[in-house]
Design a protein around this motif. Sequence first.
Motif, PDB file in Angstrom:
ATOM      1  N   VAL A   9      -9.281  53.755 -18.332  1.00 60.01           N
ATOM      2  CA  VAL A   9      -9.704  53.958 -19.706  1.00 60.01           C
ATOM      3  C   VAL A   9      -8.476  54.401 -20.488  1.00 60.01           C
ATOM      4  O   VAL A   9      -7.734  55.282 -20.057  1.00 60.01           O
ATOM      5  N   GLU A  10      -8.278  53.765 -21.631  1.00 54.35           N
ATOM      6  CA  GLU A  10      -7.096  54.053 -22.448  1.00 54.35           C
ATOM      7  C   GLU A  10      -7.549  54.408 -23.864  1.00 54.35           C
ATOM      8  O   GLU A  10      -8.355  53.700 -24.458  1.00 54.35           O
ATOM      9  N   ARG A  11      -7.032  55.488 -24.371  1.00 53.15           N
ATOM     10  CA  ARG A  11      -7.330  55.885 -25.747  1.00 53.15           C
ATOM     11  C   ARG A  11      -6.157  55.423 -26.602  1.00 53.15           C
ATOM     12  O   ARG A  11      -5.021  55.848 -26.381  1.00 53.15           O
ATOM     13  N   GLY A  54     -18.051  57.435 -32.936  1.00 50.72           N
ATOM     14  CA  GLY A  54     -17.260  57.111 -34.113  1.00 50.72           C
ATOM     15  C   GLY A  54     -15.969  56.359 -33.817  1.00 50.72           C
ATOM     16  O   GLY A  54     -15.208  56.060 -34.715  1.00 50.72           O
ATOM     17  N   THR A  55     -15.698  56.062 -32.540  1.00 51.50           N
ATOM     18  CA  THR A  55     -14.477  55.359 -32.147  1.00 51.50           C
ATOM     19  C   THR A  55     -14.824  53.960 -31.636  1.00 51.50           C
ATOM     20  O   THR A  55     -15.756  53.800 -30.844  1.00 51.50           O
ATOM     21  N   ARG A  56     -14.081  52.965 -32.092  1.00 52.49           N
ATOM     22  CA  ARG A  56     -14.278  51.587 -31.647  1.00 52.49           C
ATOM     23  C   ARG A  56     -14.113  51.497 -30.129  1.00 52.49           C
ATOM     24  O   ARG A  56     -13.224  52.114 -29.555  1.00 52.49           O
ATOM     25  N   THR A  57     -14.985  50.730 -29.462  1.00 51.17           N
ATOM     26  CA  THR A  57     -14.949  50.565 -28.011  1.00 51.17           C
ATOM     27  C   THR A  57     -14.634  49.115 -27.680  1.00 51.17           C
ATOM     28  O   THR A  57     -15.249  48.206 -28.227  1.00 51.17           O
ATOM     29  N   VAL A  58     -13.674  48.889 -26.762  1.00 55.40           N
ATOM     30  CA  VAL A  58     -13.284  47.547 -26.359  1.00 55.40           C
ATOM     31  C   VAL A  58     -13.299  47.468 -24.836  1.00 55.40           C
ATOM     32  O   VAL A  58     -12.759  48.342 -24.162  1.00 55.40           O
ATOM     33  N   LEU A  59     -13.921  46.419 -24.309  1.00 54.96           N
ATOM     34  CA  LEU A  59     -13.869  46.142 -22.884  1.00 54.96           C
ATOM     35  C   LEU A  59     -12.834  45.048 -22.674  1.00 54.96           C
ATOM     36  O   LEU A  59     -13.002  43.932 -23.157  1.00 54.96           O
TER      37      LEU A  59
END
Length: 84
Positions: A9-11, A54-59
């Motif tokens: 997982v990367e922020r 509130g943060t965009r999530t990308v797989l």
Amino acid sequence: MAGIVVKGVERTLGAVVLHAWGRSTEGACPRCGEASGRVHGRYVRRLADCALGGTRTVLALTVRRFKCLNRACEAVTFAEQCRD
């Protein structure tokens, strides 16, 4: 297919990126049904979903392309299908 596994997982600035790939060691050709473990290549599919807190999530799903080993089949390569 045995599903997917999240390997990291990367922020990043404005998004959370989940890095994943399929668990299976082989795929089945969608045209002839022949199983193949011979990987021809890989590419990344980026699937965006709802905001998480509130943060965009990308797989970021790494998908393998397999070579069909059935000489009578019209498909030369095919992409693995990641589903449960």
